[in-house]
Design a protein around this motif. Structure first.
Motif, PDB file in Angstrom:
ATOM      1  N   ARG A 224       0.924  -1.195   0.063  1.00  0.00           N
ATOM      2  CA  ARG A 224      -0.032   0.004   0.014  1.00  0.00           C
ATOM      3  C   ARG A 224       1.097   1.264   0.060  1.00  0.00           C
ATOM      4  O   ARG A 224       1.948   1.159   0.081  1.00  0.00           O
ATOM      5  N   ASP A 225       0.196   2.384   0.065  1.00  0.00           N
ATOM      6  CA  ASP A 225       0.971   3.660   0.098  1.00  0.00           C
ATOM      7  C   ASP A 225       1.061   4.104   1.541  1.00  0.00           C
ATOM      8  O   ASP A 225       0.478   4.834   1.851  1.00  0.00           O
ATOM      9  N   ASP A 226       1.939   3.378   2.132  1.00  0.00           N
ATOM     10  CA  ASP A 226       2.504   3.575   3.638  1.00  0.00           C
ATOM     11  C   ASP A 226       3.584   3.362   4.009  1.00  0.00           C
ATOM     12  O   ASP A 226       4.484   2.773   3.244  1.00  0.00           O
ATOM     13  N   SER A 229       4.842  -0.549   4.006  1.00  0.00           N
ATOM     14  CA  SER A 229       5.098  -0.994   2.722  1.00  0.00           C
ATOM     15  C   SER A 229       6.281  -0.533   2.125  1.00  0.00           C
ATOM     16  O   SER A 229       7.101  -1.308   1.475  1.00  0.00           O
TER      17      SER A 229
END
Length: 417
Positions: A224-226, A229
Motif C-alpha cells: 500500500r501507500d504507507d 509497505s
C-alpha cells in the motif's frame, strides 16, 4: 521434566534479581543517600536534579557510572561521536525490547534511520496538519457536552494513536490495539516493578510482535501507500537497506516513541498551564502562542527525562576522565533548568526567548527524528484547546507515571466550563 526444571530455575533467578535489585535500590536511597538513586522514588524530580547539579559536574551512580544535570556537559556528551547508545562489542538487544536505531550505533543507526526519515519530511507534515486539526476538533466535540472529562483517555492518548495509524497505514482498531501493547512496553522502560508486571510486559511484547508480523506479511502480499509497505519494499539480505528481522523492531520503535513523547508533551503542557493560570490566560488571549507553550514545556517539564551514552574509549569531559565503557546518564530534565543557560529556570514562562536551547529531543546524530511531528501535534492541540475551552480548569487530582525515564500524566481530570 528437564525443560520444566530449567524454566523453574530461570524463574527463581529472575525473581531473585528483580527483588534483590529493589532491595539494593532502597539501600541506595535510604542508607547511602545516593541522589541519582533517589530519582526512582520521587514524584517531583526537579529538586533532586538541582542537588545533583549543585554537587558538581558529575555524580557517581550506585553502579559506579556517572550522571550529570549540567547543560553544557549533557549537550557535549549527546553530540560527541566518542559516545554511543551501546558498547561497540555488546550483545544484540533482546528481540522483544529492540528499539531499532534508538539502540544502535552507526553504521546500523544511520542505515535504519534513513529508511524512516521520509515519513517525517516537511511535505508529509503539511498532510498531517489537516488530519491532526480534524482529529483534535472531533475529540473535543465528543467531550464538550459532558463538561468534565479526563484529558488523557479523551485527548492526549487517542490523538497520537490516530497519527501513528496514518503514518504506518493501519486501520483504527488495529492501530489502537498496537498502541495499547506499545504503552505496556513503554511503561516497562525503567524496569519491572513486580513478577506480575514482568509477565504482563512479556505477554504484551509477544502479542505486539505477532500482530506486527501479520501486518508486515500482509504488506508483502498487498503493498500500500504507507510506511510499512515502503520498509518491506527495502527488505532483503546482504547489502539491502533493511533485513527481515529488523522490520518489527523498527515499526515497534516508531509506535512506542511516537505515542509516549506526544502523550507526555501534551499532558505536561496542559498540567503546567493549569498550575500557572497567568500563562493559560496568555494563551487564551493569543492562541498563536501555542508553539511557544510547546517549547517552554519541553524545557520546563520534558516527557523524556533522561538518556544514557557509553564511552567508546578513554576520553575527558569537563576535566573529568571518562574510561572506555563508562556510562554517562544525561539528565535532560535537570539540564533544561540549568541557570547557566536559562534565565530564571524554575519559572514557567511562555514568553521567554531562551526555551529553544532545551535538550528534550536529545542532540547529535540521535536527535529525535519525530520531533517535528510531535511538536505539530502538541501545537495544534493547545491552540484548539485554548480556542474551544478558554475556561478550562482542574476537576480532580492529576496522577503521574514513573518520573525516572518518561514523565507524563496518566490521568488529568479537567472541567471545560
Amino acid at each position: 521434566m528437564v525443560v520444566r526444571a530449567e524454566q523453574l530455575r530461570r524463574g527463581v533467578r529472575f525473581a531473585a534479581d528483580l527483588y534483590g535489585g529493589k532491595a539494593r535500590g532502597l539501600l541506595d536511597v535510604h542508607v547511602r543517600r545516593n541522589d541519582f538513586a533517589r530519582l526512582r522514588s520521587v514524584v517531583d524530580p526537579y529538586p533532586v536534579y538541582e542537588q545533583i547539579r549543585t554537587a558538581g559536574s558529575f555524580v557517581v551512580t550506585p553502579t559506579g557510572h556517572l550522571a550529570s544535570a549540567d547543560h553544557a556537559i549533557c549537550d557535549e556528551v549527546l553530540r560527541s561521536r566518542r559516545f554511543g547508545v551501546a558498547p561497540e562489542s555488546s550483545a544484540p538487544v533482546d528481540q522483544a525490547f529492540d528499539r531499532s536505531f534508538l539502540t544502535r550505533n552507526p553504521p546500523d543507526h544511520t542505515r535504519l534511520r534513513r529508511l524512516a526519515a521520509p515519513a517525517f519530511a516537511p511535505s508529509r507534515l503539511a498532510d498531517f496538519r489537516v488530519m491532526v486539526e480534524t482529529t483534535v476538533t472531533r475529540l473535543l466535540d465528543d467531550v464538550a457536552a459532558a463538561g468534565t472529562f479526563d484529558l488523557v483517555p479523551s485527548l492526549t492518548s487517542p490523538l497520537p494513536v490516530a497519527v501513528i495509524n496514518e503514518l504506518l497505514g493501519l486501520p483504527e482498531r488495529e492501530g489502537t490495539t498496537l498502541a495499547a501493547y506499545g504503552a505496556v512496553l513503554g511503561d516497562a522502560a525503567p524496569g519491572f516493578r513486580s513478577l506480575r508486571h514482568a509477565q504482563q510486559v512479556m505477554v504484551a511484547a509477544d502479542k505486539l510482535t505477532r500482530l506486527l508480523d501479520q501486518i508486515i506479511d500482509e504488506r508483502r502480499r498487498e503493498p500500500r501507500d504507507d510506511l510499512i509497505s515502503a520498509l518491506v519494499a527495502a527488505e532483503g539480505d546482504g547489502d539491502a537497506p533493511i533485513r527481515a528481522d529488523e522490520l518489527v523492531p523498527l515499526c515497534r520503535m516508531l509506535l512506542i516513541a511516537g505515542f509516549e513523547t506526544t502523550v507526555g508533551l501534551i499532558g505536561n503542557a496542559v498540567d503546567t498551564l493549569l498550575d500557572h493560570p497567568d500563562q493559560w490566560a496568555l494563551l487564551v488571549a493569543d492562541p498563536e502562542l501555542a508553539g511557544a507553550v510547546v517549547q517552554e514545556t519541553l524545557r520546563f517539564d520534558p516527557p523524556v527525562q533522561r538518556t544514557g551514552r557509553v564511552s567508546f574509549d578513554e576520553t575527558e569531559v569537563a576535566g573529568r576522565p571518562i574510561a572506555a565503557g563508562q556510562w554517562v546518564n544525561v539528565l535532560i530534565g535537570g539540564a533544561n533548568r540549568d541557570p547557566a543557560v536559562f534565565r530564571d529556570p524554575a519559572a514557567f514562562d511562555i514568553t521567554r526567548t531562551d526555551a529553544g536551547e532545551h535538550l528534550a529531543f536529545s542532540s547529535g546524530i540521535h536527535h529525535c527524528i519525530g520531533r517535528p511531528l510531535a511538536e505539530l501535534e502538541a501545537t495544534i492541540t493547545l491552540r484548539v484547546l485554548a480556542e474551544r475551552m478558554p475556561s478550562l480548569r482542574r476537576a480532580g487530582r492529576v496522577r503521574r507515571g514513573n518520573a525516572t525515564l518518561v514523565r507524563m500524566p496518566l490521568s488529568l481530570p479537567v472541567r471545560a466550563h
